[in-house]
Design a protein around this motif. Sequence first.
Motif, PDB file in Angstrom:
ATOM      1  N   GLU A 184      89.486  43.471  -7.988  1.00 57.40           N
ATOM      2  CA  GLU A 184      90.269  42.406  -8.019  1.00 57.40           C
ATOM      3  C   GLU A 184      89.910  41.549  -6.665  1.00 57.40           C
ATOM      4  O   GLU A 184      89.554  40.361  -6.719  1.00 57.40           O
ATOM      5  N   TRP A 185      89.744  42.358  -5.528  1.00 59.42           N
ATOM      6  CA  TRP A 185      89.518  41.751  -4.351  1.00 59.42           C
ATOM      7  C   TRP A 185      88.236  41.059  -4.174  1.00 59.42           C
ATOM      8  O   TRP A 185      88.107  40.006  -3.612  1.00 59.42           O
ATOM      9  N   MET A 186      87.233  42.065  -4.596  1.00 64.18           N
ATOM     10  CA  MET A 186      85.822  41.375  -4.610  1.00 64.18           C
ATOM     11  C   MET A 186      85.583  40.204  -5.525  1.00 64.18           C
ATOM     12  O   MET A 186      84.967  39.226  -5.095  1.00 64.18           O
ATOM     13  N   GLY A 216      85.333  45.294   7.059  1.00 62.15           N
ATOM     14  CA  GLY A 216      86.221  45.705   6.119  1.00 62.15           C
ATOM     15  C   GLY A 216      86.862  45.077   5.306  1.00 62.15           C
ATOM     16  O   GLY A 216      86.864  43.890   5.399  1.00 62.15           O
ATOM     17  N   ALA A 217      87.502  45.932   4.196  1.00 64.47           N
ATOM     18  CA  ALA A 217      87.904  45.328   2.954  1.00 64.47           C
ATOM     19  C   ALA A 217      89.109  44.577   3.388  1.00 64.47           C
ATOM     20  O   ALA A 217      89.375  43.357   2.298  1.00 64.47           O
ATOM     21  N   HIS A 218      89.775  44.502   4.255  1.00 65.17           N
ATOM     22  CA  HIS A 218      91.032  43.978   4.559  1.00 65.17           C
ATOM     23  C   HIS A 218      90.767  42.482   5.360  1.00 65.17           C
ATOM     24  O   HIS A 218      91.651  41.988   6.017  1.00 65.17           O
ATOM     25  N   THR A 219      89.357  42.396   5.430  1.00 63.47           N
ATOM     26  CA  THR A 219      88.972  41.323   6.280  1.00 63.47           C
ATOM     27  C   THR A 219      88.249  40.163   5.300  1.00 63.47           C
ATOM     28  O   THR A 219      87.069  40.025   5.599  1.00 63.47           O
ATOM     29  N   PRO A 220      89.165  39.241   4.434  1.00 59.82           N
ATOM     30  CA  PRO A 220      88.285  38.513   3.598  1.00 59.82           C
ATOM     31  C   PRO A 220      87.617  37.164   4.453  1.00 59.82           C
ATOM     32  O   PRO A 220      88.262  36.873   5.409  1.00 59.82           O
ATOM     33  N   GLU A 221      86.764  36.763   3.984  1.00 60.58           N
ATOM     34  CA  GLU A 221      86.234  35.552   4.513  1.00 60.58           C
ATOM     35  C   GLU A 221      87.023  34.297   4.695  1.00 60.58           C
ATOM     36  O   GLU A 221      87.288  33.481   5.422  1.00 60.58           O
ATOM     37  N   ILE A 253      82.860  44.973 -12.157  1.00 58.16           N
ATOM     38  CA  ILE A 253      82.975  43.542 -11.689  1.00 58.16           C
ATOM     39  C   ILE A 253      82.505  42.615 -12.863  1.00 58.16           C
ATOM     40  O   ILE A 253      83.324  41.380 -13.068  1.00 58.16           O
ATOM     41  N   THR A 254      81.243  42.875 -13.432  1.00 53.07           N
ATOM     42  CA  THR A 254      80.880  42.097 -14.409  1.00 53.07           C
ATOM     43  C   THR A 254      81.820  41.871 -15.792  1.00 53.07           C
ATOM     44  O   THR A 254      82.102  40.819 -16.278  1.00 53.07           O
ATOM     45  N   ALA A 255      82.425  42.949 -16.032  1.00 55.35           N
ATOM     46  CA  ALA A 255      83.491  42.984 -17.112  1.00 55.35           C
ATOM     47  C   ALA A 255      84.760  42.226 -16.784  1.00 55.35           C
ATOM     48  O   ALA A 255      85.285  41.310 -17.771  1.00 55.35           O
ATOM     49  N   ALA A 256      85.179  42.120 -15.606  1.00 55.34           N
ATOM     50  CA  ALA A 256      86.381  41.335 -15.155  1.00 55.34           C
ATOM     51  C   ALA A 256      86.224  40.163 -14.877  1.00 55.34           C
ATOM     52  O   ALA A 256      87.423  39.451 -14.897  1.00 55.34           O
ATOM     53  N   LEU A 257      85.241  39.749 -14.601  1.00 56.50           N
ATOM     54  CA  LEU A 257      84.861  38.209 -14.049  1.00 56.50           C
ATOM     55  C   LEU A 257      85.155  37.228 -15.302  1.00 56.50           C
ATOM     56  O   LEU A 257      85.938  36.018 -14.673  1.00 56.50           O
ATOM     57  N   PRO A 258      85.073  37.369 -16.433  1.00 58.56           N
ATOM     58  CA  PRO A 258      85.560  36.117 -17.595  1.00 58.56           C
ATOM     59  C   PRO A 258      87.044  35.964 -17.410  1.00 58.56           C
ATOM     60  O   PRO A 258      87.487  34.817 -17.434  1.00 58.56           O
ATOM     61  N   ALA A 259      87.909  37.097 -17.446  1.00 63.52           N
ATOM     62  CA  ALA A 259      89.210  36.923 -17.512  1.00 63.52           C
ATOM     63  C   ALA A 259      89.797  36.266 -16.112  1.00 63.52           C
ATOM     64  O   ALA A 259      90.507  35.338 -16.283  1.00 63.52           O
ATOM     65  N   ALA A 260      89.242  36.914 -15.146  1.00 64.94           N
ATOM     66  CA  ALA A 260      89.682  36.113 -13.934  1.00 64.94           C
ATOM     67  C   ALA A 260      89.353  34.629 -13.701  1.00 64.94           C
ATOM     68  O   ALA A 260      89.895  34.063 -13.085  1.00 64.94           O
ATOM     69  N   GLN A 308      87.895  37.776  -6.215  1.00 63.65           N
ATOM     70  CA  GLN A 308      88.485  36.674  -5.544  1.00 63.65           C
ATOM     71  C   GLN A 308      87.638  36.298  -4.497  1.00 63.65           C
ATOM     72  O   GLN A 308      87.535  35.186  -4.053  1.00 63.65           O
ATOM     73  N   ASP A 309      86.983  37.387  -3.764  1.00 66.65           N
ATOM     74  CA  ASP A 309      86.263  36.802  -2.669  1.00 66.65           C
ATOM     75  C   ASP A 309      84.985  36.063  -3.166  1.00 66.65           C
ATOM     76  O   ASP A 309      84.436  35.111  -2.475  1.00 66.65           O
ATOM     77  N   ILE A 310      84.393  36.451  -4.170  1.00 68.10           N
ATOM     78  CA  ILE A 310      83.455  35.769  -4.775  1.00 68.10           C
ATOM     79  C   ILE A 310      83.571  34.273  -5.124  1.00 68.10           C
ATOM     80  O   ILE A 310      82.873  33.289  -5.048  1.00 68.10           O
ATOM     81  N   PHE A 311      84.901  34.330  -5.923  1.00 65.37           N
ATOM     82  CA  PHE A 311      85.471  32.941  -6.287  1.00 65.37           C
ATOM     83  C   PHE A 311      85.737  32.163  -5.034  1.00 65.37           C
ATOM     84  O   PHE A 311      85.532  30.779  -5.083  1.00 65.37           O
ATOM     85  N   ALA A 312      86.125  32.821  -4.058  1.00 58.08           N
ATOM     86  CA  ALA A 312      86.499  31.867  -2.924  1.00 58.08           C
ATOM     87  C   ALA A 312      85.234  31.087  -2.358  1.00 58.08           C
ATOM     88  O   ALA A 312      85.673  29.962  -1.872  1.00 58.08           O
ATOM     89  N   GLN A 313      83.941  31.429  -2.502  1.00 57.04           N
ATOM     90  CA  GLN A 313      82.861  30.588  -2.074  1.00 57.04           C
ATOM     91  C   GLN A 313      82.329  29.744  -3.225  1.00 57.04           C
ATOM     92  O   GLN A 313      82.235  28.957  -3.226  1.00 57.04           O
ATOM     93  N   ALA A 314      82.458  30.331  -4.180  1.00 54.66           N
ATOM     94  CA  ALA A 314      82.108  29.440  -5.555  1.00 54.66           C
ATOM     95  C   ALA A 314      82.825  28.330  -5.941  1.00 54.66           C
ATOM     96  O   ALA A 314      82.287  27.401  -6.435  1.00 54.66           O
ATOM     97  N   GLU A 315      84.119  28.316  -5.587  1.00 55.89           N
ATOM     98  CA  GLU A 315      84.908  27.126  -5.666  1.00 55.89           C
ATOM     99  C   GLU A 315      84.617  26.051  -4.655  1.00 55.89           C
ATOM    100  O   GLU A 315      85.444  24.813  -5.155  1.00 55.89           O
ATOM    101  N   HIS A 316      83.951  26.066  -3.901  1.00 54.33           N
ATOM    102  CA  HIS A 316      83.746  25.232  -2.819  1.00 54.33           C
ATOM    103  C   HIS A 316      83.123  24.017  -3.753  1.00 54.33           C
ATOM    104  O   HIS A 316      83.434  22.619  -3.606  1.00 54.33           O
ATOM    105  N   ASP A 317      81.898  24.275  -4.388  1.00 56.00           N
ATOM    106  CA  ASP A 317      81.200  23.318  -5.262  1.00 56.00           C
ATOM    107  C   ASP A 317      80.215  23.951  -6.061  1.00 56.00           C
ATOM    108  O   ASP A 317      79.974  25.098  -5.627  1.00 56.00           O
TER     109      ASP A 317
END
Length: 435
Positions: free
Chosen positions: A255-257, A357-362, A286-293, A259-268
Amino acid sequence: MSGDLMRRLDAGAAGFDGALSALLDRLPERDEEVRAIVAGIISEVRRDGDAAVVAQTRRLDRMECADGRVPEIPQAELRAALDRLDPKLRDALITARDRIYDHAEAQALHGFEQEDDHGNRLGMRVTPIDRAGIYVPGGRAAYPSSVLMNAVPARAAGVAEIVMCVPTPDGLRNDTVLAAAALAGVDRVFAIGGAQAVAAMAYGTETVPAVDKIVGPGNAYVAEAKRQVFGRVGIDSVAGPSEVCIIADGSAPVEWMIQDIFAQAEHDEEAQSILICPDAAYLDAITAALPAALEATGRPDIVRTALADRGALIQVADLNRAVAVANVIAPEHLELAVREPEALMADIRHAGAIFVGAHTPEALGDYCAGPNHVLPTSRAARYASPLGTYEFQKRSSIVACSPRGAAKLAPVAAAIADAEGLAAHATSARLRMGK
């Protein structure tokens, strides 16, 4: 992609280098129509000053300007906007400002002097630029973080005056942006945007003072305007779409990964999210969880397009190969979501910012960690650096020769000048050789 939201690439497969190159080859093209429109606007502003800026503001932002002058937002309105903010948001902005300032102050350049064996004093003098121009997007977007990230380093550098331009379509002014300007110490704020605002700051008008450097993000017209006025003024960069590259080893929650992927993609739709991992099962998860997220995210259409066009999940043999791929990507943001991130640091050569580290999201870096969020994009991290205090400082070389030192250096300079065929240079040097 077989219906998957993100393409899968294998770094060990034939043709991977070509596929990666194609994925990264998205430098913004200079649209000739945009170039011509911007050139016309700049020419009009140079010729007609306020009148040209007012006409463009009326046409593009549907806003009338009183007395035919560029509208300036007074300091009292900035302070009032700050007073109106929800206390929780105001405290968050103050915390972010203070952290950004502390980091900016620590990275300031400092001069030095040295003396050689002949009594010559050599050195470097550091001084701030006189006036900085900050461009902040407006309209549908409201980015107080951009105000802080661009203005606070200028203030830390000792810039005497900070001028900000922000468009206010239909006359609507965003309290959060104005409050951030108050907190950052912006001296003058003008309610204008687009190429006309960049031109006004570059050349000056009856109302807008000419600045020495223009920084800040904007649309294609703003980026092109910055490109065209460069030389008349300094600029930070001509930035491309935002990017993140995540190196993962499967230890962080899926889930963390996502949301980090989405955090960039939602810019434009042009934003890029890439995740590199040696664990195929983790990539499958990750591939399986992407659609619901995706359905739960705030901007699903933008995210879906960005991931389909520019996103990728890359499988590698090991983390060493992951770092090698990341160095090719040279991303704006690089996250190290692995158990032992420090073990990878020595081999990372190209990244605008590294999140360890994983506790340091962009996302923390975007707002309040301290280092600047204005970073090189489109592989520019191979040669460029984040916006910082040093961008608002100038360096002057200091050379102070003693009579003995001048006599020692003069024959050297004269010999080289003679070789270059510059007789006056050689004579000028020899006159200091003494009797």
